[in-house]
Motif scaffolding. Structure first.
Motif, PDB file in Angstrom:
ATOM      1  N   PHE A  56       0.683  -1.214   0.427  1.00 17.55           N
ATOM      2  CA  PHE A  56       0.085  -0.399   0.464  1.00 17.55           C
ATOM      3  C   PHE A  56       0.967   1.392  -0.187  1.00 17.55           C
ATOM      4  N   THR A  80      10.715  -3.447   8.222  1.00 13.12           N
ATOM      5  CA  THR A  80       9.378  -3.837   8.548  1.00 13.12           C
ATOM      6  C   THR A  80       8.085  -5.593   7.891  1.00 13.12           C
ATOM      7  N   ILE A 134      -1.489  -3.508   6.671  1.00 17.40           N
ATOM      8  CA  ILE A 134      -1.714  -2.329   7.382  1.00 17.40           C
ATOM      9  C   ILE A 134      -0.472  -2.207   8.311  1.00 17.40           C
ATOM     10  N   ILE A 135       0.530  -3.082   8.271  1.00 21.26           N
ATOM     11  CA  ILE A 135       1.621  -2.672   8.210  1.00 21.26           C
ATOM     12  C   ILE A 135       2.559  -2.045   7.210  1.00 21.26           C
ATOM     13  N   ILE A 166       0.773   0.123   4.450  1.00 20.48           N
ATOM     14  CA  ILE A 166      -0.262   1.523   4.883  1.00 20.48           C
ATOM     15  C   ILE A 166       0.098   2.369   5.998  1.00 20.48           C
ATOM     16  N   ALA A 167       0.996   1.267   7.113  1.00 19.83           N
ATOM     17  CA  ALA A 167       1.869   1.986   8.061  1.00 19.83           C
ATOM     18  C   ALA A 167       2.699   3.241   7.912  1.00 19.83           C
ATOM     19  N   VAL A 168       3.629   2.019   6.662  1.00 20.01           N
ATOM     20  CA  VAL A 168       4.926   2.928   6.426  1.00 20.01           C
ATOM     21  C   VAL A 168       4.050   4.155   5.362  1.00 20.01           C
ATOM     22  N   ILE A 203       2.515   6.244   5.690  1.00 16.79           N
ATOM     23  CA  ILE A 203       1.698   7.157   6.487  1.00 16.79           C
ATOM     24  C   ILE A 203       2.797   8.079   6.866  1.00 16.79           C
ATOM     25  N   ILE A 204       3.559   7.113   7.394  1.00 24.73           N
ATOM     26  CA  ILE A 204       5.107   7.323   7.482  1.00 24.73           C
ATOM     27  C   ILE A 204       6.214   7.861   6.568  1.00 24.73           C
ATOM     28  N   LYS A 245       4.292   9.538   4.142  1.00 27.31           N
ATOM     29  CA  LYS A 245       3.245  10.950   3.730  1.00 27.31           C
ATOM     30  C   LYS A 245       3.264  11.871   4.629  1.00 27.31           C
ATOM     31  N   LEU A 281       3.223  12.476  11.381  1.00 27.36           N
ATOM     32  CA  LEU A 281       4.110  11.479  11.061  1.00 27.36           C
ATOM     33  C   LEU A 281       4.653  10.120  12.637  1.00 27.36           C
ATOM     34  N   LEU A 327       1.452   2.952  14.735  1.00 26.34           N
ATOM     35  CA  LEU A 327       0.848   2.194  13.864  1.00 26.34           C
ATOM     36  C   LEU A 327       1.822   0.938  13.687  1.00 26.34           C
TER      37      LEU A 327
END
Lengths: 245, 253, 301, 338
Positions: C44, C90, C104-105, C107-109, C111-112, C114, D294, D300
């Protein structure tokens, strides 16, 4: 050459191998007989590193190899031909052989790989004819030849063969077993063979083990096993209720 | 054999170009234990999947209690009285042992999503009944002590028992068991054999796929041997053990 | 100019526009496929690689005034390292992956990445100079930017490089082998973990290139990743997940459909068009227009 | 409900009653009201993801549909808020049914992407269909909700109301989980093949729970619209759907309490971070709200890598560990005394 000492293995919660001890000497053909689910395939997988060992040790030429990765074991000269003709179906026969010889390429370069492939073609002329065909389009027998050829590309000293005759016609089975016997004689290859076709396997084998629900229950010369009533029993059951221990 | 509960009529199943089952005809007699045996890849599990609606036959018919079973989803097949277990145990690992069996009572209860969400006091009676039946089943299989344990933490032998208990909670007329003894030790295998015979006494027909020949020859009333998707022999166990074709299929040449 | 002429010019114009957008989708889809083939994971964070490539390039060319070629190489390397870090930190440590956890992992990456991009580059969109002239070229009445020609050329180059790499080099063949049958590859002595890392590196690299070449035209900002990723995934599914040549054709097709939709239906709904196509393909033929349903069943997860 | 769950439920009710007496600041009360909306959506999503095992990254869309239906019908057509909310629920049922039937045949990543695509489409429509939704500037003059003719005008009243709805939804969720249907859903999660071999109609059950969870989301959206009195497409973007999924996962997928804790934790996190930034400033670290994303992604990731079963399970295993080591310790101490 290969020695298993009290090897145990689990598949999830299922205890598959229970204290399996066995050995294969240099230059021998050893076969394992047993019903489906008895643990034959798992034994091969623990040797080649595909299946983790929990308890027990495996030695190869007196070096402990318990828990080593398959990549490493191939480098040491152990080649595993898994059951069910595991080839790279959407790739050409030639590509498959190249991949089989990946370590030769890595250590000796592309030129040596080419020479090795030519040698393999000499052994399997049918594969040379079909070198540019997709491996998936080969017939069952040709695919089985290819898997063996791929394993030989890594220049193994010990060959682990898992059900090479599965789903093949009798005549082709005969060819494959002839090939295995030749490899032993000409290339001084040591072979550990798993077979459902017990007669065919025992014909070329020197020794055999019988495995039942994860335990080795019998070790015997191949000749003797062929005439053993209990081997028959292992496949067809018997009427008296007696549990082997 | 007019008293058959399940009939396979020239059944065929192809996967792509591979023929898994070809022109197979077989009758399963009511009230007996019939075993299907044959080498790996012979098509036994495929037959189970065809009978229980997980696969559609390429051609041919399946007749259950005289009625042709066609285009039925697995859950409909369950509702007409066919229960099954799976080769790789398929329990619900995170649910307790008792809850696993309560799922087996699904077809014998009614509550829907709306009534379950808002009207539990009115459903207590049904819920009690489900629980009582499930506990009875647990007791029958000697699993009562594990009732509250998550099913995933049981040893394999008990998981296989649980899977059978769950299928029995369905109150099936025909029970299909796919390698119930695989991975079991000698003692557990004997217990499994006894259980299957008990099930037969409950007037449930059993169709068994099993590789442990001792168990098969011991408890079966009838054995059918399959190789390359074809029926190569059928008969009582004693006959099968002497059959030349069968010996050839198993031992080669 | 008569009516038919202007229609023709419109059609040509939409076509250029569509192929240009589609080239980017195709590259994102190629990235999806590489990771999917080697791990079975849908990454993602794929769209974020594109954003990262674009924004890094902006900084190197505009703020540090590096030459385009030099900045290009540095940017691609930077994003490749990000991809490798993502895999090592990850994906590799996860021993018992479930699909939801992996989703979700990644997705988390995303978000980070971003969040980091927002901190470094701010919320605004960034302009970058074109690779060559900004003077539009005339093509049978329609106009085409030199940058668009660059995009076509780079997509073409990537496709050729892709074919050569996966069909004629040993490393490429090993990656394919791992994707087809991991156990068999390991038994041939191939280190499958290394191949997974390599797939993340390559996929990040392709994403970076896509970001670099599109930025002069669309002006990159930190929040574009999700939409680019979604459409790239649409192209990947349309082409048959895992089938990279299918993805290229499907990506370009998707871009063209989108451009015509925007031109003839409504530009407000332009972004929705590709997504509606994605949903239809998923619902009607999840194996894609070029994929086989047989292969799909084998890869079911 | 019984045992630990009813104890938890009681604790929840007590906290709901007591919190407005402790939190008098209107801003924080507002944050807690938003938290309630997230909790409501997450409880529905938990039924779908944790119990039936089907992922959806599209539930933000159902919140949006609920909010917009309520907003449009009350502000433009002067419907009663309750009727508008009901209408939103009906629309969501129809949409979830039409989407669920084809989508729930998909598995894993495919289902995730399909629902994510759906969420994007709804967001695009909310922005682009200016005549209907007011486009980027949204809809204003949405009335407050009334309860038997009594308008919930103060934040305190709205707090009690919205958290009562949350409590009710928890009650419903637990009823469902411990019923024939709930067992069926968990069975589908465990093994679809086994579930169908026991007579469970998998497709129908998946679609039903999908619809139920969408209805929860829709009500949450309506309540949001009535509280804010105006809506615009901003909060209903794809990120919101992603946020809901991460709330459920961070809290712990396989437990309703986990979903609740996850929703509360992530809803309050930005407040906590801004609270923290004051202290960081003392240490000479300049923390800006821009870093929120961040930090959020980092938390998460860390939870997914190190506590894959979520905070709730992580907490309960820590408590168990402390308890057992305490027992060991006290046992040893007792032994020494003897």
């Amino acid at each position: 050459m290969l020695r298993l000492v009290n090897v145990n293995s689990y598949y999830g919660l299922i205890h598959i191998l229970k204290n399996v001890s066995m050995h294969v000497s240099e230059g021998e053909i050893v076969t394992m007989l047993g019903a489906n689910g008895a643990g034959k395939t798992t034994t091969l997988k623990t040797i080649s590193g595909l299946q983790p060992v929990k308890g027990g040790k495996i030695y190869y030429n007196d070096q402990e190899i318990t828990g080593a990765s398959p990549e490493k074991l191939v480098g040491l000269g152990i080649a595993h031909v898994p059951e069910g003709r595991q080839i790279f179906r959407p790739m050409s026969v030639y590509d498959n052989l190249e991949l089989g010889g990946y370590l030769i390429y890595k250590h000796y370069g592309r030129k040596q790989l080419k020479t090795d492939i030519e040698q393999t073609f000499a052994l399997f002329p049918i594969l040379k004819e079909r070198r540019n065909q997709f491996a998936g389009t080969l017939s069952g027998g040709e695919q089985q030849m290819l898997t063996i050829a791929m394993a030989l590309m890594s220049r193994p000293k010990l060959l682990l063969l898992d059900e090479p005759s599965m789903g093949l016609a009798p005549l082709i089975i005969k060819n494959i077993f002839q090939l295995i016997a030749e490899l032993q004689a000409d290339r001084k290859l040591t072979v550990l063979l798993i077979e459902q076709n017990a007669n065919a396997a025992l014909k070329i084998a020197d020794r055999g083990y019988v495995i039942e629900t994860g335990k080795i229950v019998l070790e015997e010369d191949a000749e003797k096993l062929r005439t053993n009533q209990e081997v028959k029993r292992a496949y067809l059951g018997r009427e008296q209720k007696e549990i082997w221990e | 054999m007019s008293n058959s509960i399940l009939e396979l009529e020239v059944l065929c199943k192809n996967f792509g170009g591979v023929v898994a089952v070809s022109n197979l005809s077989l009758r399963i007699e009511k009230g007996f234990i019939t075993s299907l045996i044959g080498p790996n890849g012979a098509g036994k599990t495929t037959i189970f999947n065809l009978v229980t609606g997980f696969l559609e036959p390429t051609s041919g018919h399946i007749r259950f209690s005289g009625r042709i079973v066609k285009h039925m989803k697995p859950h409909t097949i369950a509702s007409i009285g066919i229960g099954r277990t799976f080769q790789n145990v398929q329990i619900f690992p995170k649910m307790s042992v008792l809850e696993n069996i309560m799922v087996g009572r699904h077809l014998r209860s009614r509550a829907g999503i709306l009534s379950s969400s808002v009207l539990p006091p009115f459903l207590r009676k049904e819920e009690k009944l489900i629980r009582a039946e499930a506990e009875k089943q647990l007791h029958f299989l000697d699993l009562s002590e594990f009732a509250r344990v998550p099913a995933g933490s049981l040893p394999l032998g008990n998981q296989r028992m649980l899977e059978i208990a769950r299928a029995l909670a369905l109150e099936p007329k025909l029970l299909l068991l796919d390698e119930p003894a695989s991975g079991l030790n000698a003692r557990e295998t004997i217990a499994m054999g006894e259980l299957i015979e008990k099930i037969k006494q409950m007037n449930i027909t059993v169709l068994l796929v099993e590789h442990d020949m001792e168990l098969v020859m011991d408890i079966s009333d009838y054995v059918a041997v399959i190789n390359f998707g074809k029926l190569i022999a059928e008969g009582p166990p004693v006959e099968i053990q002497e059959n030349k074709d069968v010996i050839a299929a198993y031992l080669g040449e | 100019m008569n009516y038919t002429d202007s229609t023709l010019i419109d059609v040509l114009q939409f076509l250029f526009m569509g192929i240009q957008r589609g080239s980017i989708y195709a590259m994102v889809a190629m990235g999806f496929n590489m990771i999917y083939n080697s791990t079975g994971i849908i990454n993602f964070a794929q769209g974020e690689f594109v954003v990262l490539g674009g924004l890094m390039m902006v900084t190197l060319t505009m703020a540090f005034n590096l030459s385009i070629v030099f900045a290009f190489i540095l940017t691609v390397l930077f994003v490749i390292i990000t991809g490798i870090l993502m895999e090592r930190l990850t994906i590799n440590p996860v021993k018992q992956p479930t699909v939801i956890r992996l989703i979700i992992i990644t997705i988390a990456v995303s978000i980070i990445i971003k969040g980091a991009a927002m901190c470094f580059w701010g919320k605004g969109s960034h302009y970058m100079r074109h690779f060559s002239s900004t003077e539009p070229l005339d093509f049978y009445g329609a106009t085409i930017l030199p940058q668009t020609l660059w995009i076509f050329a780079i997509l073409f180059f990537l496709v050729v490089a892709y074919v050569i790499f996966f069909n004629y080099t040993m490393t490429g063949k090993c990656m394919r082998a791992c994707a087809i049958n991991r156990d068999a590859a390991r038994l041939a002595g191939i280190n499958d973990r290394k191949m997974v890392m390599l797939s993340f590196a390559l996929s990040a690299g392709i994403g970076a290139i896509a970001g670099i070449i599109i930025t002069p035209i669309i002006q990159m900002d930190y929040a574009r990743g999700a939409m680019l990723g979604l459409k790239g995934f649409g192209a990947a599914v349309l082409g048959g997940l895992g089938n990279s040549m299918g993805a290229v054709v499907a990506g370009v097709l998707l871009g063209v459909l989108e451009a015509f939709g925007a031109g003839y239906i409504s530009s407000h709904y332009m972004d929705a068009i590709a997504l509606v196509i994605l949903l239809f393909v998923l619902f009607i033929r999840p194996s894609g227009i070029f994929g086989s349903s047989e292969a799909m069943r084998l890869k079911e997860f | 409900m019984k045992g630990k769950n009813s104890a938890g439920f009681l604790a929840l009710i007590i906290s709901i009653i007591s919190i407005p007496f402790m939190v008098t600041n209107d801003y924080y009360l507002g944050v807690l009201i938003f938290t309630a909306f997230n909790c409501l959506a997450c409880i529905g999503l938990c039924l779908l993801m944790g119990y039936a095992g089907q992922i959806s990254i599209g539930h933000g869309a159902f919140i949006a549909i609920g909010a917009y239906t309520s907003g449009i019908l009350t502000a433009k057509f002067a419907w009663s808020p309750w009727l508008a909310m009901l209408c939103g629920v009906l629309i969501v049922i129809v949409i979830a049914f039409c989407l669920g039937i084809p989508a729930l045949r998909l598995k894993g990543h495919y289902l995730a992407m399909a629902t994510l695509g759906f969420a994007s489409i709804v967001h695009i429509v909310a922005v682009a269909a200016v005549d209907l939704t007011g486009g980027p500037s949204g809809i204003v003059n949405i009335p407050r909700l009334d309860l038997f003719g009594y308008v919930l005008s103060s934040d305190k009243q709205y707090f009690y109301f919205s958290w009562s709805v949350v409590a009710l939804s928890i009650y419903i969720a637990f009823n469902l989980i411990n019923s024939r249907v709930g067992r069926g859903l968990q069975a589908i999660h465990g093994s679809e093949d086994a579930a169908s071999s026991l007579g469970i109609n998998i497709t129908s059950y998946k679609v039903q729970v999908f619809i139920l969870s969408a209805v929860f989301a829709s009500i949450s959206g309506s309540l949001y619209a009535y509280y804010m009195n105006y809506i615009d497409p901003g909060p209903f973007d794809v990120m919101h759907s992603v946020l809901l999924v991460t709330m459920v996962a961070v809290g712990g997928l396989h437990n309703i309490w986990g979903a609740l804790i996850g929703a509360i934790f992530l809803s309050l996190l930005p407040e906590f971070l801004s609270f923290l930034s004051d202290y960081l400033q003392v240490l000479g670290i300049e923390y800006q709200p821009d870093y929120d994303t961040l930090v959020y992604g980092g938390i998460l990731l860390i939870i997914m890598l190190f506590l894959p079963e979520g905070i709730f399970n992580g907490l309960s295993s820590i408590i168990q560990f402390i308890r057992s080591s305490f027992r060991k310790f006290s046992g040893r101490a007792a032994g020494r005394v003897e």
